[in-house]
Scaffold this motif. Structure first.
Motif, PDB file in Angstrom:
ATOM      1  N   ASP A 148     -16.492  21.887  32.251  1.00 14.00           N
ATOM      2  CA  ASP A 148     -16.342  20.634  31.295  1.00 14.00           C
ATOM      3  C   ASP A 148     -16.873  20.903  30.189  1.00 14.00           C
ATOM      4  O   ASP A 148     -17.840  20.883  29.890  1.00 14.00           O
ATOM      5  N   PRO A 149     -15.928  21.392  28.863  1.00 19.77           N
ATOM      6  CA  PRO A 149     -16.556  21.926  27.626  1.00 19.77           C
ATOM      7  C   PRO A 149     -17.041  20.458  27.045  1.00 19.77           C
ATOM      8  O   PRO A 149     -16.819  19.439  26.914  1.00 19.77           O
ATOM      9  N   ASP A 150     -18.256  20.967  26.171  1.00 18.15           N
ATOM     10  CA  ASP A 150     -18.879  19.977  25.387  1.00 18.15           C
ATOM     11  C   ASP A 150     -18.461  20.265  23.978  1.00 18.15           C
ATOM     12  O   ASP A 150     -18.754  21.112  23.207  1.00 18.15           O
ATOM     13  N   ARG A 151     -17.778  19.270  23.559  1.00 16.44           N
ATOM     14  CA  ARG A 151     -16.929  19.584  22.185  1.00 16.44           C
ATOM     15  C   ARG A 151     -17.647  19.696  21.082  1.00 16.44           C
ATOM     16  O   ARG A 151     -17.712  20.117  20.184  1.00 16.44           O
ATOM     17  N   ALA A 152     -18.790  18.732  21.112  1.00 16.77           N
ATOM     18  CA  ALA A 152     -19.817  18.499  19.996  1.00 16.77           C
ATOM     19  C   ALA A 152     -20.549  19.857  19.793  1.00 16.77           C
ATOM     20  O   ALA A 152     -20.756  20.435  18.560  1.00 16.77           O
ATOM     21  N   ALA A 153     -20.997  20.384  20.919  1.00 15.44           N
ATOM     22  CA  ALA A 153     -21.621  21.802  20.988  1.00 15.44           C
ATOM     23  C   ALA A 153     -20.767  22.938  20.384  1.00 15.44           C
ATOM     24  O   ALA A 153     -21.090  23.860  19.843  1.00 15.44           O
ATOM     25  N   ILE A 154     -19.584  22.824  20.929  1.00 14.41           N
ATOM     26  CA  ILE A 154     -18.450  23.994  20.397  1.00 14.41           C
ATOM     27  C   ILE A 154     -18.117  24.025  18.847  1.00 14.41           C
ATOM     28  O   ILE A 154     -18.452  24.859  18.325  1.00 14.41           O
TER      29      ILE A 154
END
Length: 466
Positions: A148-154
Motif C-alpha cells: 500500500d503506497p504512502d502517497r505523501a512520502a512518495i
C-alpha cells in the motif's frame, strides 16, 4: 503443493489401515493435459478395495464401509472430505458442475455477503437428516502480499507512483531482460527476486527504491518500507461465476434417505431459516436436477405404458370387459410393490419406477394365462361356474410357477450389497412384492371378478365378441 503432498501421504497411511483396502493413490492439482482443472489444494484420493471374499465381513454394505472410512480419516486434521465414486463424480461434474449429490448455489455481487449467506445455507443443510459431507466452496484463505503506497512520502521524496510500482512489479512479478537461444529453442530471461525474499514481507521492505537524480545527494535509494506499507492479508481464494454472476456453492451428499425428500426438506429449511438479501438468490443443482427430469419423463412414460397394456389386452381378447378384468391385476401389483418398499425402508426412486413398469407386464401376463383358459373352456360349451372353477384349479400351478420364477430371479438383486446395489435393490423389491400380491389376485380375485362381469347362459358368440 509442498504442503498438499505431506498431508496426502498422512491421509493415505491412515486409509490403508482398513482391512478391506488393497491400495491407495492420489492425484493432486491439474495434470499436464488440463481437462480437469483443480488447484494444488484439491486432491482426488482413489481407494482400491480387496475382493469381497478377503474382507473380514464380506456382507458389509457400501454405506457401512464409507461410514467406517469417514470415521478413520476424521482424525487427520486440516482436510475436508467428500466420498463418492469416480464415474459418479465425473458425471455430476459434467451435468451440474459440482461433484456432490446436491448443490445449493447462492448468486450475487458482493463476495463477503455471498460467504455469509453460504454459511447460513450450510447450517440449514447440515441440520437436515441424511446430509453428509456438507461443505461450503472454498472462496477465502489465500495469503496475499499487499503493498500500500504512502502517497505523501512518495511525493516528499520526489518519486512517482509509476516508479515505485515498476520496482515492486520487477521484484515480485519479474521483468523480461532478454532472450536465451539454444538451437531452435528460445526462452525469456526474467529478472526478479528469489522466492524466499518475495514471500517475506519484512525482507521485502528492504527493497531499494532509486531516488531521482536531483534528490540523490548522499542517499541514492530509499527502502520500500519508507514509501509503502507491506502486509500479508487474507484474500479470496477463488471467485467463480455462472451465467455472468458471482456464486458460492454449498455441496452435500445424501445417505440413508431418498434424494427427492431430502431436497424438499432442505428447500423448506432454507425458506424459513435463511435470510437471503435483496439482489441475491438461491438455486438447487447436482443430481437433483436429473431426478426432476427423470421424474417428469416417468410421469409420461408410466401412464402411456398402462394405456398401451390396456389396448393390447383389448386386441388380444376382443372384449373390453375381459381386458379390464385382466388389467385389474395391475393396481394390486403396484400396491404390493409399494408395500415391499415400505417394509424394506427403501425410497421410491427412479429405479423403483422402472420396476413398476416391468411389474405391470408380469401382473398382466399371469392374468392372461388364467383368463384365456377360462374363456376357451366356455367357448367349448362349459358352464360359467364350472369353467371358472376348473380354470382356476388347472392354471393354479402355471401361475404359481410364473410368480416364483420372477420372484426368485430377483432375490439376488434385492439382497445385493456390492457396486450398483443402490439401483438394484429398489427395482428388485418392487418386482418381488408386486408379483406376490398380483399372484394372490390372479389365483383368487380374478376368477371371482370374471364371474361377476359375465352372465350365465352366454352364447359362445357373445363370449367371443365380449
Amino acid at each position: 503443493i509442498t504442503q498438499s503432498v505431506p498431508m496426502q501421504e498422512v491421509l493415505q497411511k491412515q486409509i490403508i489401515r482398513l482391512p478391506a483396502v488393497a491400495r491407495v493413490f492420489s492425484k493432486i492439482g491439474t495434470a499436464e493435459v488440463a481437462t480437469d482443472p483443480m488447484p494444488p489444494s484439491v486432491a482426488d484420493t482413489f481407494v482400491i478395495l480387496k475382493p469381497r471374499d478377503e474382507w473380514p465381513d464380506p456382507r458389509k454394505t457400501k454405506a457401512d464401509l464409507v461410514a467406517e472410512l469417514e470415521a478413520l480419516v476424521t482424525d487427520v486434521p486440516g482436510n475436508n472430505y467428500e466420498f463418492t465414486q469416480p464415474i459418479q463424480m465425473r458425471f455430476n461434474e459434467l451435468i451440474s458442475g459440482v461433484r456432490s449429490d446436491v448443490a445449493v448455489k447462492v448468486y450475487g455481487d458482493d463476495l463477503d455477503t455471498l460467504i455469509e449467506v453460504a454459511e447460513e445455507l450450510s447450517a440449514a443443510v447440515e441440520a437436515t437428516p441424511g446430509a453428509q459431507d456438507v461443505k461450503v466452496e472454498q472462496t477465502t484463505g489465500l495469503p496475499m502480499l499487499v503493498v500500500d503506497p504512502d502517497r505523501a512520502a512518495i511525493a516528499r521524496l520526489g518519486l512517482s507512483m509509476a516508479e515505485v510500482q515498476q520496482v515492486v512489479a520487477t521484484a515480485i512479478g519479474g521483468t523480461e531482460a532478454g532472450m536465451l537461444y539454444e538451437g531452435d529453442r528460445r526462452a525469456p530471461i526474467v529478472v526478479r527476486l528469489d522466492d524466499g525474499l518475495r514471500n517475506d514481507a519484512d525482507r521485502l521492505g528492504d527493497l531499494p527504491i532509486p531516488l531521482p537524480a536531483d534528490r540523490a545527494d548522499s542517499v541514492r535509494t530509499v527502502p520500500l518500507r519508507e514509501v509503502a506499507r507491506i502486509t500479508i492479508e487474507e484474500g479470496p481464494n477463488q471467485i467463480n461465476r455462472e451465467n455472468g454472476k458471482r456464486r458460492v456453492v454449498v455441496t452435500a451428499n445424501v445417505r440413508g434417505r431418498d434424494l427427492g425428500s431430502f431436497v424438499t426438506e432442505v428447500q423448506r429449511r432454507v425458506a424459513s431459516e435463511v435470510d437471503v438479501p435483496p439482489g441475491y438468490w438461491v438455486e438447487y443443482g447436482g443430481t437433483f436436477e436429473q431426478l426432476i427430469s427423470a421424474t417428469q419423463r416417468l410421469s409420461i412414460v408410466v401412464p402411456l405404458t398402462l394405456v398401451l397394456i390396456l389396448g393390447l389386452l383389448f386386441l388380444a381378447f376382443g372384449s373390453g370387459r375381459d381386458a379390464l378384468v385382466v388389467f385389474s391385476g395391475v393396481p394390486l401389483a403396484l400396491t404390493g410393490g409399494v408395500a415391499a418398499l415400505m417394509l424394506r425402508d427403501l425410497p421410491l426412486s427412479i429405479s423403483a419406477g422402472v420396476g413398476f413398469i416391468a411389474l405391470s407386464g408380469i401382473a398382466v401376463l399371469n392374468g392372461i394365462v388364467m383368463l384365456s383358459f377360462i374363456r376357451q373352456m366356455r367357448l367349448d360349451g362349459m358352464a360359467l361356474d364350472d369353467a371358472v372353477r376348473d380354470g382356476a384349479l388347472t392354471r393354479f400351478r402355471p401361475v404359481l410357477m410364473t410368480a416364483l420364477v420372477a420372484s426368485l430371479g430377483f432375490v439376488p438383486m434385492a439382497l445385493a450389497v456390492g457396486a450398483g446395489a443402490e439401483v438394484q435393490r429398489p427395482l428388485a423389491t418392487v418386482v418381488i412384492g408386486g408379483v406376490l400380491s398380483s399372484t394372490v389376485l390372479t389365483l383368487f380375485v380374478l376368477p371371482a371378478l370374471y364371474r361377476l362381469v359375465h352372465k350365465r347362459g352366454e352364447s359362445p358368440d357373445s363370449i367371443r365378441n365380449g
